[in-house]
Design a protein around this motif. Structure first.
Motif, mmCIF file in Angstrom:
data_model
loop_
_atom_site.group_PDB
_atom_site.id
_atom_site.type_symbol
_atom_site.label_atom_id
_atom_site.label_comp_id
_atom_site.label_asym_id
_atom_site.label_seq_id
_atom_site.Cartn_x
_atom_site.Cartn_y
_atom_site.Cartn_z
ATOM 1 N N ASP A 749 0.867 -1.171 0.000
ATOM 2 C CA ASP A 749 0.000 0.000 0.000
ATOM 3 C C ASP A 749 0.905 1.223 0.000
ATOM 4 N N PRO A 750 1.067 1.887 -1.156
ATOM 5 C CA PRO A 750 2.024 3.001 -1.233
ATOM 6 C C PRO A 750 1.714 4.116 -0.240
ATOM 7 N N ALA A 751 0.461 4.216 0.186
ATOM 8 C CA ALA A 751 0.096 5.279 1.124
ATOM 9 C C ALA A 751 0.424 4.906 2.558
ATOM 10 N N ALA A 752 0.708 3.625 2.812
ATOM 11 C CA ALA A 752 0.919 3.199 4.195
ATOM 12 C C ALA A 752 1.889 2.025 4.267
ATOM 13 N N PRO A 753 3.167 2.251 3.989
ATOM 14 C CA PRO A 753 4.142 1.157 4.130
ATOM 15 C C PRO A 753 4.200 0.697 5.595
ATOM 16 N N PHE A 754 4.412 -0.596 5.762
ATOM 17 C CA PHE A 754 4.405 -1.111 7.144
ATOM 18 C C PHE A 754 5.497 -2.136 7.363
ATOM 19 N N LEU A 755 5.734 -2.380 8.665
ATOM 20 C CA LEU A 755 6.756 -3.331 9.101
ATOM 21 C C LEU A 755 6.080 -4.350 10.000
ATOM 22 N N SER A 756 6.169 -5.614 9.658
ATOM 23 C CA SER A 756 5.612 -6.684 10.497
ATOM 24 C C SER A 756 6.758 -7.278 11.310
ATOM 25 N N GLY A 764 13.115 -1.444 23.795
ATOM 26 C CA GLY A 764 14.189 -0.464 23.816
ATOM 27 C C GLY A 764 14.065 0.607 22.753
ATOM 28 N N GLN A 765 13.173 0.402 21.730
ATOM 29 C CA GLN A 765 12.973 1.421 20.666
ATOM 30 C C GLN A 765 12.020 2.476 21.203
ATOM 31 N N GLN A 766 12.492 3.709 21.265
ATOM 32 C CA GLN A 766 11.709 4.773 21.861
ATOM 33 C C GLN A 766 10.594 5.267 20.916
ATOM 34 N N ASP A 767 10.946 5.530 19.634
ATOM 35 C CA ASP A 767 10.001 6.138 18.688
ATOM 36 C C ASP A 767 9.739 5.212 17.494
ATOM 37 N N THR A 768 8.686 5.558 16.780
ATOM 38 C CA THR A 768 8.316 4.811 15.575
ATOM 39 C C THR A 768 9.399 4.983 14.517
ATOM 40 N N PRO A 769 9.846 3.905 13.860
ATOM 41 C CA PRO A 769 10.837 4.016 12.782
ATOM 42 C C PRO A 769 10.256 4.809 11.612
ATOM 43 N N LEU A 780 3.547 -0.037 12.264
ATOM 44 C CA LEU A 780 4.108 -1.231 12.886
ATOM 45 C C LEU A 780 3.008 -2.252 13.132
ATOM 46 N N HIS A 781 3.196 -3.439 12.531
ATOM 47 C CA HIS A 781 2.334 -4.572 12.843
ATOM 48 C C HIS A 781 3.099 -5.408 13.875
ATOM 49 N N LEU A 782 2.791 -5.190 15.161
ATOM 50 C CA LEU A 782 3.489 -5.886 16.231
ATOM 51 C C LEU A 782 2.890 -7.278 16.382
ATOM 52 N N LEU A 783 3.776 -8.284 16.390
ATOM 53 C CA LEU A 783 3.346 -9.677 16.342
ATOM 54 C C LEU A 783 3.631 -10.404 17.650
ATOM 55 N N GLN A 791 -1.048 -5.923 17.736
ATOM 56 C CA GLN A 791 -1.276 -4.492 17.782
ATOM 57 C C GLN A 791 -0.763 -3.866 16.487
ATOM 58 N N VAL A 792 -1.501 -2.859 15.965
ATOM 59 C CA VAL A 792 -1.058 -2.058 14.820
ATOM 60 C C VAL A 792 -0.980 -0.624 15.313
ATOM 61 N N THR A 793 0.177 0.016 15.097
ATOM 62 C CA THR A 793 0.330 1.372 15.622
ATOM 63 C C THR A 793 1.240 2.210 14.739
ATOM 64 N N ARG A 794 0.959 3.519 14.725
ATOM 65 C CA ARG A 794 1.851 4.498 14.087
ATOM 66 C C ARG A 794 2.666 5.240 15.142
ATOM 67 N N ASP A 795 2.349 4.977 16.430
ATOM 68 C CA ASP A 795 2.996 5.721 17.530
ATOM 69 C C ASP A 795 3.498 4.718 18.550
ATOM 70 N N LEU A 796 4.772 4.307 18.372
ATOM 71 C CA LEU A 796 5.341 3.274 19.243
ATOM 72 C C LEU A 796 5.453 3.756 20.688
ATOM 73 N N ALA A 797 5.816 5.008 20.897
ATOM 74 C CA ALA A 797 5.967 5.541 22.258
ATOM 75 C C ALA A 797 4.646 5.470 23.014
#
Length: 837
Positions: A749-756, A764-769, A780-783, A791-797
C-alpha cells in the motif's frame, strides 16, 4: 371547350412566370392543373417557341396526361403533345409539350445541362417528393444559375406545403386554385378489423357493391394483396356486370390503360390499385373509394446496406388524396378501413423518398454532374450523410467511383444505361464476358416480383430455377420439370423488358456456356451485389461479405453451397432470411473479381495459445477465404505483437518475483510522495510497455518465453544509478530493528508502508521508525511469538506507555516462557524467547 377550375387562375400563373423565373401552384384534385396549365402557357412571349417539359412521377400518368392533352387539341400523341418514358417515346418535330417521367429529366440534363430549346420545366405532383424529382429540381436550379438565366420553373402539387418550395426557388410567387370537388361521404369502421387485410377489404367491397352505384377504386398496399383480393372477389361476386381491373406500376402499359378507361355500357368496374392511383390519374366512372389505409415503401438501412419494403399506414395527406378520387366527377363515398379516432395518429405527410431510400443512383448522378458534396446543391432535404456514405462505398466496389470519389469511365457508362447502378454494372461486366443476354434477362427478372408464387417462395430461393422457368416459357414451354406455381404475366413482362434492353444495347445471343448459366448466374449476381457474397458457416447459415448473417429456411438446393450471392433478403433479425440467391464458385470470384480480394499478413497475439502467431490471410470483406501460418515473422512485428499480447493479458503475465514486485511497490511509494519519480503502477507499466520492457523481449514470442525474462533488471533499468542509490536511502527494502534482525518493509500500500515485526524485537525502541529521511513513519504490525498480530500502531511511544501493559497480560498468559519486562524502554530486545544472559 369544357372548363376546369384551374382555368380561373391561369392568368395569375402567366403573370407570375412573366415577372419571375419560378412559381408554385397548389391545386386541389380535379382542378385540371396537369392538363390545362401546359397548354395555356404555350404561346407566352417569354417561352419564345421553346418546349415545355412536364414531369410526372409515373409512366402511366405521363402517357395518360399526354393522351388527354393531345385529344383536347384534336391531335394524336406525338404532334404538339408527346411523351418520353423509359423504353417508350412518342414525340415528333412539332412537339412543344413533352410529358416525361422524372428520371428522363436527369438523363436530359446530364446530356445537355443547358437544356437548349426548353423554356419551362413543370414539376407536377411534387408533393410525392420522389428521389428523382428532388434530384431533378436540384440539378435544374444549378443549371439555371450557371447556364440558363431565362429558364422557368413551375412546381405544381395538390397537397404541398408551398412556403419551403417557394423559398428554395428564391421566394417564388405561390398561386392557389380551388378544385371542383364534389361532396364525398366518409365512412369509418366502428372498430379495427381482425385477421388478414384481404377478407376485410372484400367484405367492404361487397357492402359497397350492394349499397352504392358507380365504379369502385380500392387502394391496397401492393401487388400481392391485389392478387389475393382479386381471387377472393372472383369467388364472392358472380355479377355478369363485374370487371376487375388491377392497377400497379409493373403492369404492362395496355393493362394500366384498360384499368383507367371508362367501363363499358352496362358494366361496373372494380379497380384494385396501389398508391399509383392517388394522384395525376382520373379513373373514369369512380364514385366509391375503399382505402385500406396502408402503403408499401422501400426503407434503406445504412447499417446493413440493404433495402426492404415496409408496409406502413398512409399519411393524412395521402388518405385525403385517396378520398378525393371519389369526388372527381360526381358526389361519392369513401370507406376507410380504420376507426375515425385513428385519424389523429396518422402522419401529416409522407416522408420524402430521399430520406429513407438507397442513394446509389443519386450519388452516381451527382458524381457524373461533378458534385462530390451534396451540400453544393440546393435541396428541400439534404441527403442523409449515412446513406450517402454507404452509397459511395458501394459505387467504389462497383468501380463507378475512384478512391477520391471521382467518377470513372466505367461509372459514366453505368450512368448512361439509366438503370439501377447495381444492375448497370452487372450488365456491363457481363457483356465483356459474353453473357450480356443472360444479364439482361437476370436484370429484368430482379426488377419484377418473384415469378414463383408466394406459397412456393420459402421452399426454394434458387434463382437458377427462375431462369429455367423464364427460358422454358421463352421457348414455348410451360414447365421446368419442377412442381411450382408461376406468374405467367410477370414472365411475359420480364421477357419483354429483357428484349428491350438487348435491343438498346445491341446484344446478340451469348457465347460460350448455355443460356441457363449454372454458376454464371451467381457470378453475374456477384457483380451486382458484391456486398452480399455469402460464405457457408453451417447448413443453411451464411456470413455475408458485409459482416451480416443470413439464413436459408428449411432444406433447399442451396443449403450446402460453399458460396452464394443473395439478391434479396428481408433485413430483419440477427440473420436475414434469404429469398433469392444463386451459387457462385470461388474460382470464378477470384478470376473475375480479383481486385476485391485483399491479401494480408497478420502477426498478432493468440489468447488461446498465449503466443504470437503469424498468419497470411486472403479475405473478401468479412469472409475469410484462406489462412496459412507464416514460416518466419519480422522481428519488429513479433515484438509489437508480443507487447500487444502483454497489454491484453495484463502485466500479471510477466514473471514477477518477490524482489521485482517489491521494487515496483517501492517506486509507487516514492511516486506518491514525490511525483518526479516514475509511476510504476500496473496501469502505468502497461501503458509504457514498449519503453521499459521492449528492449528485453527480443527473440521471445510466447508466455513460456517470458519466463526467461529478468523482470527485476528490466524494472531497475528505468532508474539511473544515482536514482537507484537515492531509492535505497529513501525507501529501503529492509529495516534493522533493535534485536538486530533485518526485517523487510512492505510497500504493497504506497500510502501506508508497514513493518511486520515481533513485539519483543522492538524493546528499547523509543520512537516509531521512519523512512523518506524521517518524513514518513512506518506502520508497525506488532506480532506475538507465534507471528500473529497483536497491535497495529503508528505511535510506538504511545503504545509502550498505554496499550503495552494490557497486551503484556494477554501474551504472558499465552506465552509464559517468553520474556515480558515491566519496562519496555529499558528491556533488552530479543528475537528468541528470552534475551541471552
Amino acid at each position: 371547350m369544357k372548363q376546369f377550375p384551374v382555368d380561373q387562375i391561369v392568368p395569375e400563373v402567366k403573370a407570375a412566370l412573366r415577372d419571375h423565373r419560378s412559381a408554385v401552384l397548389t391545386a386541389e384534385p380535379g382542378a385540371g392543373k396537369t392538363t390545362r396549365v401546359p397548354i395555356a402557357l404555350l404561346d407566352e412571349p417569354w417561352l419564345a417557341g421553346q418546349r415545355i417539359l412536364l414531369l410526372e412521377p409515373r409512366r402511366l400518368a405521363a402517357r395518360s396526361a399526354a393522351s388527354f392533352m393531345a385529344a383536347s387539341l384534336g391531335e394524336s400523341v406525338g404532334e404538339t403533345v408527346g411523351y418520353r418514358v423509359r423504353m417508350d417515346t412518342k414525340v415528333g418535330p412539332t412537339t412543344r409539350i413533352e410529358v416525361i417521367t422524372e428520371g428522363i429529366l436527369t438523363r436530359m440534363l446530364q446530356t445537355d445541362p443547358a437544356l437548349e430549346g426548353v423554356g419551362l420545366i413543370i414539376f407536377d405532383e411534387f408533393h410525392e417528393r420522389s428521389l428523382h424529382a428532388d434530384l431533378g429540381l436540384a440539378l435544374t436550379l444549378q443549371s439555371r444559375d450557371v447556364l440558363r438565366e431565362d429558364l422557368r420553373i413551375l412546381v405544381m402539387s395538390a397537397t404541398l406545403e408551398a412556403e419551403p418550395v417557394s423559398t428554395l426557388l428564391g421566394q417564388a410567387p405561390v398561386i392557389q386554385s380551388i378544385g371542383r370537388m364534389f361532396p364525398v361521404e366518409t365512412r369509418y369502421l366502428k372498430r379495427p378489423f381482425e385477421g388478414r387485410l384481404e377478407p376485410a377489404v372484400v367484405r367492404t367491397i361487397l357492402e359497397a357493391w350492394e349499397q352504392e352505384s358507380g365504379d369502385l377504386l380500392v387502394f391496397l398496399p401492393g401487388a400481392a394483396e391485389i392478387r389475393r383480393v382479386e381471387m377472393l372477389l372472383g369467388e364472392a361476386l358472380t355479377d355478369s356486370r363485374l370487371r376487375i381491373a388491377p392497377l400497379y406500376g409493373i403492369l404492362s402499359a395496355q393493362a394500366q390503360d384498360r384499368a383507367i378507361a371508362p367501363a363499358k355500357q352496362g358494366e361496373r368496374k372494380i379497380v384494385l390499385a396501389t398508391s399509383i392511383a392517388e394522384t395525376s390519374l382520373t379513373v373514369e366512372g369512380v364514385r366509391i373509394v375503399i382505402d385500406s389505409g396502408l402503403m408499401r415503401v422501400p426503407r434503406f438501412s445504412p447499417r446493413t446496406g440493404m433495402t426492404r419494403l415496409e408496409t406502413i399506414p398512409v399519411s393524412k395527406a395521402a388518405a385525403d388524396q385517396r378520398r378525393g378520387r371519389a369526388g372527381r366527377l360526381c358526389p361519392g363515398v369513401c370507406y376507410r378501413l380504420w376507426p375515425e379516432e385513428q385519424d389523429r395518429f396518422l402522419q401529416a405527410r409522407s416522408t420524402p423518398e430521399i430520406l429513407e431510400t438507397d442513394l446509389a443512383a443519386l450519388v452516381l448522378e451527382l458524381s457524373l454532374w461533378g458534385i462530390a458534396d451534396p451540400a453544393e446543391l440546393a435541396w428541400l432535404d439534404l441527403p442523409p450523410a449515412g446513406a450517402f456514405a454507404q452509397a459511395r462505398e458501394l459505387l467504389r466496389q462497383l468501380g463507378a467511383l475512384g478512391d477520391q470519389g471521382e467518377i470513372t469511365p466505367h461509372g459514366r457508362k453505368m450512368a448512361e444505361l439509366g438503370v439501377q447502378p447495381r444492375l448497370a454494372h452487372m450488365i456491363l461486366q457481363a457483356i465483356l464476358l459474353g453473357h450480356g443476354s443472360l444479364a439482361c434477362e437476370l436484370a429484368a427478372l430482379l426488377g419484377e416480383r418473384d415469378i414463383v408464387r408466394r406459397g412456393q417462395r420459402g421452399h426454394d430461393a434458387d434463382l437458377r430455377l427462375r431462369m429455367e422457368l423464364l427460358h422454358s416459357f421463352a421457348n414455348g414451354g410451360h414447365s421446368s420439370g419442377r412442381d411450382v406455381v408461376v406468374d405467367e404475366a410477370a414472365i411475359s413482362r420480364i421477357l419483354l423488358e429483357a428484349a428491350e434492353w438487348k435491343r438498346a444495347l445491341a446484344i446478340e445471343a451469348d457465347r460460350g456456356e448455355q443460356r441457363g448459366g449454372g454458376d454464371v448466374i451467381g457470378l453475374l449476381l456477384a457483380f451486382a451485389f458484391p456486398d452480399r457474397i455469402a460464405q457457408r458457416r453451417t447448413n443453411g447459415r451464411f456470413l455475408l461479405r458485409n459482416g451480416r448473417g443470413a439464413v436459408l429456411e428449411g432444406m433447399q438446393p442451396l443449403t450446402n453451397e460453399a458460396y452464394l450471392v443473395a439478391a434479396e433478403l428481408d433485413n430483419q433479425g440477427v440473420d436475414s432470411r434469404i429469398y433469392l440467391a444463386a451459387p457462385v464458385s470461388l474460382a470464378d470470384l477470384q478470376r473475375e473479381c480479383s481486385e476485391q480480394f485483399a491479401e494480408e499478413t497478420i502477426v498478432s497475439w493468440d489468447r488461446e495459445t498465449k503466443s504470437v502467431q503469424g498468419r497470411k490471410r486472403l479475405r473478401l470483406g468479412a469472409l475469410m477465404i484462406k489462412e496459412v501460418s507464416l514460416p518466419a515473422i519480422d522481428p519488429q512485428e513479433l515484438l509489437q505483437a508480443l507487447l500487444d499480447g502483454i497489454w491484453e493479458e495484463g502485466v500479471d503475465i510477466l514473471p514477477w518475483t518477490k524482489a521485482s514486485r517489491q521494487f515496483q511497490q517501492r517506486l509507487c511509494f516514492l511516486h506518491q510522495q514525490d511525483g518526479s519519480w516514475p509511476d510504476m503502477a500496473d496501469e502505468a507499466l502497461a501503458a509504457t510497455l514498449e519503453d521499459w520492457l521492449g528492449p528485453h523481449l527480443y527473440g521471445m514470442k510466447s508466455a513460456a518465453d517470458l519466463n526467461r525474462l529478468n523482470l527485476f533488471s528490466a524494472l531497475e533499468a528505468v532508474l539511473t544509478w544515482d536514482e537507484q542509490r537515492q531509492m535505497d536511502e529513501l525507501a529501503p527494502t529492509h529495516l534493522i530493528v533493535p534485536s538486530g534482525s533485518r526485517i523487510p518493509i512492505d510497500y504493497s500500500d504506497p500510502a501506508a508502508p508497514f513493518l511486520s515485526v515481533r513485539l519483543q524485537e522492538m524493546f528499547g525502541q523509543q520512537d516509531t521508525p521512519r523512512i523518506m529521511r524521517g518524513k514518513v513513519p512506518l506502520i508497525l504490525h506488532l506480532l506475538s511469538p507465534a507471528q500473529r498480530p497483536v497491535q497495529v500502531t503508528r505511535d510506538l511511544a504511545s503504545f509502550w506507555q498505554n496499550a503495552y501493559f494490557e497486551v503484556k497480560k494477554d501474551l504472558k498468559g499465552r506465552y509464559p516462557k517468553h520474556y515480558w519486562p515491566e519496562d519496555p524502554y529499558s528491556a533488552v530486545p530479543t528475537n528468541r524467547a528470552k534475551p541471552k544472559s
